[in-house]
Each structure stands twice: as structure tokens, then as C-alpha cells.
Scaffold this active site. Structure first.
Site, PDB file in Angstrom:
ATOM      1  N   ASP A 171       0.835  -1.197   0.000  1.00  0.00           N
ATOM      2  CA  ASP A 171       0.000   0.000   0.000  1.00  0.00           C
ATOM      3  C   ASP A 171       0.873   1.252   0.000  1.00  0.00           C
ATOM      4  O   ASP A 171       2.002   1.233  -0.487  1.00  0.00           O
ATOM      5  CB  ASP A 171      -0.941  -0.027   1.214  1.00  0.00           C
ATOM      6  CG  ASP A 171      -2.303   0.560   0.905  1.00  0.00           C
ATOM      7  OD1 ASP A 171      -2.396   1.802   0.777  1.00  0.00           O
ATOM      8  OD2 ASP A 171      -3.281  -0.197   0.790  1.00  0.00           O
ATOM      9  N   PRO A 179      -0.493   4.548  17.965  1.00  0.00           N
ATOM     10  CA  PRO A 179      -0.688   3.797  19.221  1.00  0.00           C
ATOM     11  C   PRO A 179      -1.468   2.495  19.054  1.00  0.00           C
ATOM     12  O   PRO A 179      -1.247   1.539  19.797  1.00  0.00           O
ATOM     13  CB  PRO A 179      -1.461   4.790  20.106  1.00  0.00           C
ATOM     14  CG  PRO A 179      -1.109   6.129  19.564  1.00  0.00           C
ATOM     15  CD  PRO A 179      -0.933   5.953  18.095  1.00  0.00           C
ATOM     16  N   ASP A 199      15.364  -2.366   6.811  1.00  0.00           N
ATOM     17  CA  ASP A 199      13.974  -2.820   6.687  1.00  0.00           C
ATOM     18  C   ASP A 199      13.443  -3.376   8.002  1.00  0.00           C
ATOM     19  O   ASP A 199      13.140  -4.564   8.120  1.00  0.00           O
ATOM     20  CB  ASP A 199      13.844  -3.849   5.566  1.00  0.00           C
ATOM     21  CG  ASP A 199      14.815  -5.024   5.710  1.00  0.00           C
ATOM     22  OD1 ASP A 199      15.863  -4.856   6.358  1.00  0.00           O
ATOM     23  OD2 ASP A 199      14.538  -6.099   5.150  1.00  0.00           O
ATOM     24  N   ASP A 217      12.084   2.891   4.415  1.00  0.00           N
ATOM     25  CA  ASP A 217      11.261   4.080   4.650  1.00  0.00           C
ATOM     26  C   ASP A 217       9.796   3.777   4.329  1.00  0.00           C
ATOM     27  O   ASP A 217       9.257   4.211   3.304  1.00  0.00           O
ATOM     28  CB  ASP A 217      11.753   5.248   3.795  1.00  0.00           C
ATOM     29  CG  ASP A 217      13.151   5.703   4.172  1.00  0.00           C
ATOM     30  OD1 ASP A 217      13.569   5.415   5.308  1.00  0.00           O
ATOM     31  OD2 ASP A 217      13.824   6.340   3.336  1.00  0.00           O
ATOM     32  N   HIS A 239      -4.178   6.046   3.320  1.00  0.00           N
ATOM     33  CA  HIS A 239      -4.779   4.806   2.824  1.00  0.00           C
ATOM     34  C   HIS A 239      -4.187   3.563   3.477  1.00  0.00           C
ATOM     35  O   HIS A 239      -4.897   2.702   3.996  1.00  0.00           O
ATOM     36  CB  HIS A 239      -4.611   4.745   1.304  1.00  0.00           C
ATOM     37  CG  HIS A 239      -5.440   3.712   0.618  1.00  0.00           C
ATOM     38  ND1 HIS A 239      -5.025   2.401   0.474  1.00  0.00           N
ATOM     39  CD2 HIS A 239      -6.651   3.791   0.011  1.00  0.00           C
ATOM     40  CE1 HIS A 239      -5.943   1.722  -0.186  1.00  0.00           C
ATOM     41  NE2 HIS A 239      -6.942   2.533  -0.482  1.00  0.00           N
ATOM     42  N   THR A 262     -11.493   1.327  17.848  1.00  0.00           N
ATOM     43  CA  THR A 262     -11.798   0.384  16.776  1.00  0.00           C
ATOM     44  C   THR A 262     -10.909  -0.836  16.955  1.00  0.00           C
ATOM     45  O   THR A 262     -10.070  -0.872  17.876  1.00  0.00           O
ATOM     46  CB  THR A 262     -11.582   1.019  15.384  1.00  0.00           C
ATOM     47  OG1 THR A 262     -12.107   0.129  14.392  1.00  0.00           O
ATOM     48  CG2 THR A 262     -10.114   1.278  15.120  1.00  0.00           C
ATOM     49  N   ASP A 384     -15.161 -12.953  -5.770  1.00  0.00           N
ATOM     50  CA  ASP A 384     -15.196 -14.162  -4.932  1.00  0.00           C
ATOM     51  C   ASP A 384     -16.043 -14.038  -3.684  1.00  0.00           C
ATOM     52  O   ASP A 384     -16.662 -15.005  -3.244  1.00  0.00           O
ATOM     53  CB  ASP A 384     -13.765 -14.539  -4.514  1.00  0.00           C
ATOM     54  CG  ASP A 384     -12.914 -14.972  -5.680  1.00  0.00           C
ATOM     55  OD1 ASP A 384     -13.272 -15.957  -6.342  1.00  0.00           O
ATOM     56  OD2 ASP A 384     -11.897 -14.314  -5.950  1.00  0.00           O
ATOM     57  N   SER A 408     -11.253  -1.002  -1.030  1.00  0.00           N
ATOM     58  CA  SER A 408      -9.964  -1.014  -0.331  1.00  0.00           C
ATOM     59  C   SER A 408     -10.134  -1.317   1.146  1.00  0.00           C
ATOM     60  O   SER A 408      -9.222  -1.838   1.784  1.00  0.00           O
ATOM     61  CB  SER A 408      -9.262   0.344  -0.468  1.00  0.00           C
ATOM     62  OG  SER A 408      -8.423   0.383  -1.581  1.00  0.00           O
TER      63      SER A 408
END
Length: 556
Positions: A171, A179, A199, A217, A239, A262, A384, A408
Site C-alpha cells: 500500500d 498507538p 527494513d 522508509d 490509505h 476500533t 469471490d 480497499s
């Protein structure tokens, strides 16, 4: 075929051959070796489409080459690109060439307790969000907790938490200091081993550097580091963080300014970040080369001989199919058992959106709180499964929460449940993972004739000459409880058996494709490794013409 102990050795061998043959030509500006593909593992029909040498491989003829290198070629100018491709075509030096296509993230169309799963079930019951209730998330967590106590020999709560599955999120980057996400981030214990610098949480494969897949990054696109809020100029910034939250956000954290909370579908999953969004001209998008490098990075991680990453979320797409991306998805299945879950797209069309529409992936359409197709969601016999995708609350950069809509958002809901299945059944095969995820879907919305003017049979038609109806929103609505318990739907309708990916279906019906010429191509050259030495073999056609069937494709 040579075996390599590291990506460094693989790159050195392939790149030296490519550089010796091609870099001396002034018409070639740069080469970026991405990966080697063993086409012997590719679908027979797919390989046969690549030309005479490939057909020899598909037909099992002795001496047919099987190893190809996937290489990004940057040309000095368009004229040089045209002339070189003609020469390489005439000399038979290519398996094939295709544009380094651009995808877009599918954006919203309009502006330690005794048992962690008991706690999660209670927490998600309290959240009471429609999308959690509609797919039985709390019941899924409760069933895991009950089976820990009731079924001898099954993985315990501690086992599930200890062996946390990794979900790769391809993405726009993730705010790994959020947090609700910081304790869910995958931590690389062997940084640099996959030839991606620093990485720690994943790889930014948009960075083109010779001999490297990218760098670490992976903070959100449009920011200069983690913990920063997004500006209003580019919605792609938030996103990836929103998608990651739907997979694995911590439900015990709440936004101090609003009190809202959430939770992700798989609270025991880890998020590996693959940042694939980059600036392309004045806009942002996703180059096929970045997608391929991301798959290569994922494939380089193994755990005791099995795949470290079993689920990959792809909330992006375009209507034009990339052969190479399709081959990578097939090889991720065959060699790593990794399931790609993709967004069906937000154009309200029957046209196939890739990579979701590839047969080895899972294509996800979106429904709203009334379990109706969201107006923007794509649909068709190639879809599907359906999942909630309207006004879902999740994490955004800067330690905040926000509502977003789109396929998405539906895709990571499915990917998160798939991750939870892997947590519950660590040895589950690719076929069982994909099969039970779909078989457990609830087709109930197809039986609802009308509701406030909404005709459900519009998405469940009976075609002329067909005995059974054709589902256009997949096998039904995702059911987390049934998926976790490997329980098939109790109300499976009889569906017509249709081929999901058909020739010529990558264009929007009725729209004449316009042509644009690309000077940056994805080149697959045939590098063969016989017993002694290495050489480049003849193969087939290349094309420079990149035909688009629509305007810029948005992230679903």
C-alpha cells in the site's frame, strides 16, 4: 538452474549478464533486476501465450528454458525504446516485454488476561459496529477461546499468540508509531538480509537502487516520517494506515480526543509493510515494478521451510492485466502458499480489476450496513466474496481514527480474517485457506428479493441457457465465525460454473482503448542456466504500445 543463497548472489549473477549484454547500448539508461521466475511453475496456458520457446516449455519438450529474469529497463528516450525493442524482438531475446503499468490505491469515491480471545470477544461486542456484527467477529473470537478449553490437542490461546501470522500490506505505507498499530508491527530480526536497507518493518520498493529491492522508509506516502498527520493534498497518505488498522488494530486503544476506538480482524497478526506508492509525474501511483519487487521481498522470508507470510493484502488495481504480476501471484501460491486478497475496485462496473481478478487471488466486493452492494463497488462473476466496505472506522497517520469507504476497506477485512484462520490453523494449506474462506461465506443477501426498491436479483441473475443463477457479489458475505470454525455455509445456493478470467476481459466493454506510449517497460528476458555456463536464449515478441481502457485507476 542455479540455486542462490541470497538475493545479493542472485542479483549479482543476473545483473552481470544483463549489464554485459545491454548497458553498453547508449539507448539503455538503466537496468533494475527484480527477480527470477521459474516459468515451469506457471500455468500452461499462460506460458503458451509467451511465444515459441515458451510453448516448448509448456509442452514439456527437452531442453526448453524455464528461468527468466524480470528486469525493469529505463530507456534514454522514446525513439531509442522503439528501435531497441524492435531489435530485441527480431533477435528473439525476450520472453516478452510489457509496460511498467501504473495502478492506483482504491480510494473512497466520495468526500495478557486469562484468555485474550475472551477479552477480544467482549471488546468487540462493546464496540457494536455494524461491520463487526454483520460478519460475526465477536463470535469468532469467542469460539477460539471456547475451543482452547474444550478440544484437547488444539492450539491454545498462548500458542496462537506466540505464532503470530504476518500479513503483508502492499500500500502507501503505514504509520508504524500509531498507538493502535505499534505493537502489531512486524519486526525484522535480520535487517538487510533481503537486500532492502534498514527494513525494520518492511520495504519501500519504490526506491530504485542498483542491487537493492528498496529501503525501510515505509512511513506514509506524502510524509517525512512516522507519527505525522496527513495533509489534505493527497488522500493516498492515509490509505495504507487505514488498511493496516482494519487488519490488526488494537481494540483496547481509544483516541484521547474523541474517545472512539476500533479493532482489526486479527489482533494477533503482525503487519509487514510494503510501500509501493510513489510520485509519478504530477500524480501518485503504483508501478508494476514496485509490485513485483514487493512480492519478491515477501518471498524471501521463510520460517522453518514454510512461508513466513501467508496473507497479502492488495487494495489497489487497474483494468489492464500484467502478465508478470499474475505470474508472481501464481508463484507466491505454488512456492509459498501465500494468499493474495484484493479489492474489486470502485467503478461500479462488471469489468475485471487486477490483481484481484487473477484466479489465484480473492476478489472482494463491498457492501453497506444494509448488506447491499455499495453503489461504487465493482461486481461480476469474477468476484469471490463480499465484505463490509462503507464508513469503516480505522487508524490514520498521526495517532487518529477516521471513517473511510471503498473496496480497499473491504479487502483488509477479508485479509484479516484469513490471517486469523492461519493463526488458528498454522499448517493450513493454500487450498484449504482460500477454499474455506469462500465456502463459509453467507449467501443470504441473494435470497432477499426487494428492500426499499433494491433488487437483489440484479446481482444474482439467471442467464439465458444457464440452469443456475450467477452470483455477481461472490459466494456471499464474509462470515468470520464460520471461517474460523471451517464451517461451510448452511445455505449454499447452486451457482453457475463460470471461468473467472477470460481472454479479452481486461477492458471496459464499450470503451475504445486509447493508446499512450511508455518509455519505461518491464522486460522479462530469458536467462538460461545449463549445466555449464550461462547464456541468453532467443524468445519472442515485445510491444511498446500501452493501451489504456480507462483513466487513472483509484485505490479501491
Amino acid at each position: 538452474m542455479l540455486a542462490f543463497g541470497s538475493y545479493t548472489a542472485e542479483h549479482k549473477t543476473h545483473f552481470s549478464l544483463l549489464a554485459e549484454r545491454y548497458l553498453a547500448d547508449p539507448r539503455v539508461k538503466e537496468l533494475q533486476f527484480l527477480t527470477a521466475l521459474d516459468l515451469a511453475a506457471a500455468p500452461r496456458a499462460e506460458v503458451q501465450n509467451l511465444g515459441p520457446v515458451a510453448r516448448r516449455l509448456a509442452d514439456g519438450l527437452k531442453g526448453a528454458p524455464s528461468v527468466a529474469s524480470v528486469t525493469r529497463v529505463d530507456f534514454a528516450d522514446e525513439g531509442g525504446a522503439r528501435s531497441l525493442l524492435d531489435e530485441w524482438d527480431e533477435n528473439g531475446e525476450l520472453w516478452y516485454a510489457e509496460p511498467n503499468g501504473v495502478s492506483q490505491l482504491s480510494q473512497e469515491p466520495d468526500p495478557a488476561a486469562p484468555n485474550i480471545f475472551t477479552q477480544q470477544a467482549e471488546s468487540y461486542e462493546r464496540l457494536n459496529y455494524w461491520w463487526l456484527k454483520s460478519i460475526n467477529v465477536a463470535q469468532a473470537f469467542a469460539s477460539i477461546a471456547q475451543r482452547d478449553l474444550a478440544v484437547p490437542g488444539t492450539p491454545t490461546d498462548a500458542d496462537v499468540v506466540a505464532d503470530r501470522p504476518i500479513v503483508a500490506v502492499l500500500d502507501s505505507g503505514v504509520d508504524y508509531e500509531h498507538p493502535a498499530l505499534k505493537d502489531r508491527m512486524w519486526i525484522n530480526s535480520d535487517q538487510g538480509a533481503a537486500n532492502c536497507s534498514n527494513d525494520l518493518h518492511g520495504c519501500n520498493t519504490t526506491v530504485v537502487e542498483r542491487g537493492k529491492l528498496g529501503n525501510g522508509d515505509v512511513y506514509p506516502f506524502g510524509t517525512t516520517g512516522p507519527g505525522q498527520s496527513c495533509g489534505s493534498e493527497d488522500s493516498n497518505c492515509s490509505h495504507g494506515t487505514h488498511v493496516a488498522g482494519l487488519v490488526a488494530a488494537d481494540s483496547t486503544w481509544s483516541d484521547p480526543s474523541t474517545g472512539r476506538a476500533t479493532g482489526g480482524m486479527c489482533p494477533v497478526c503482525q503487519i509487514m509493510v510494503l510501500k509501493i506508492v510513489s510520485k509519478i509525474g504530477k500524480d501518485s501511483g503504483i508501478l508494476d515494478s514496485s509490485i513485483i519487487a514487493a512480492f519478491k521481498y515477501v518471498a524471501l522470508f521463510r520460517r522453518e521451510g514454510s512461508a513466513a507470510v501467508r496473507v497479502i493484502n492488495a487494495s489497489f488495481g487497474k483494468f489492464v492485466r500484467s502478465r508478470t504480476v499474475g505470474l508472481m501471484i501464481r508463484l507466491m501460491k505454488e512456492k509459498r502458499g501465500a494468499l493474495v486478497v484484493g479489492a474489486a475496485g470502485n467503478e461500479d462496473t462488471l469489468s475485471m480489476e487486477y490483481p484481484a481478478a487473477f484466479s489465484d487471488a480473492v476478489a472482494v466486493a463491498a457492501v453497506d450496513s444494509k448488506l447491499r452492494k455499495v453503489s461504487f463497488s465493482n461486481f461480476g462473476h469474477w468476484v469471490d466474496i463480499a465484505a463490509p466496505g462503507s464508513n469503516l472506522l480505522s487508524t490514520i497517520p498521526g495517532g487518529e481514527l477516521d471513517l473511510k469507504s471503498g473496496t480497499s476497506m473491504a479487502s483488509p477485512v477479508v485479509a484479516g480474517v484469513a490471517g486469523l484462520m492461519v493463526a488458528r490453523y498454522p499448517g493450513i494449506s493454500f487450498e484449504a485457506l482460500r477454499g474455506w474462506l469462500l465456502k463459509s461465506a453467507d449467501p443470504g443477501f441473494y435470497s432477499r428479493e426487494f428492500e426499499k426498491g433494491f433488487n437483489y436479483h440484479y446481482y444474482y441473475p439467471k442467464l439465458d441457457g444457464e440452469e443456475a443463477r450467477t452470483p455477481l457479489l461472490g459466494l456471499g458475505l464474509l462470515n468470520a465465525y464460520a471461517a474460523i470454525n471451517l464451517t461451510p455455509s448452511q445455505n449454499l445456493p447452486v451457482f453457475a460454473n463460470l471461468d473467472r478470467v477470460q481472454p479479452g476481459c481486461s477492458r471496459i466493454p464499450g470503451n475504445a482503448p486509447g493508446g499512450t506510449t511508455s518509455t519505461v517497460l518491464l522486460l522479462v528476458s530469458a536467462l538460461l542456466f545449463p549445466l555449464f555456463g550461462a547464456h541468453i536464449r532467443q524468445v519472442t515478441r515485445a510491444t511498446l504500445r500501452y493501451r489504456r481502457s480507462t483513466g487513472p485507476v483509484r485505490l479501491p
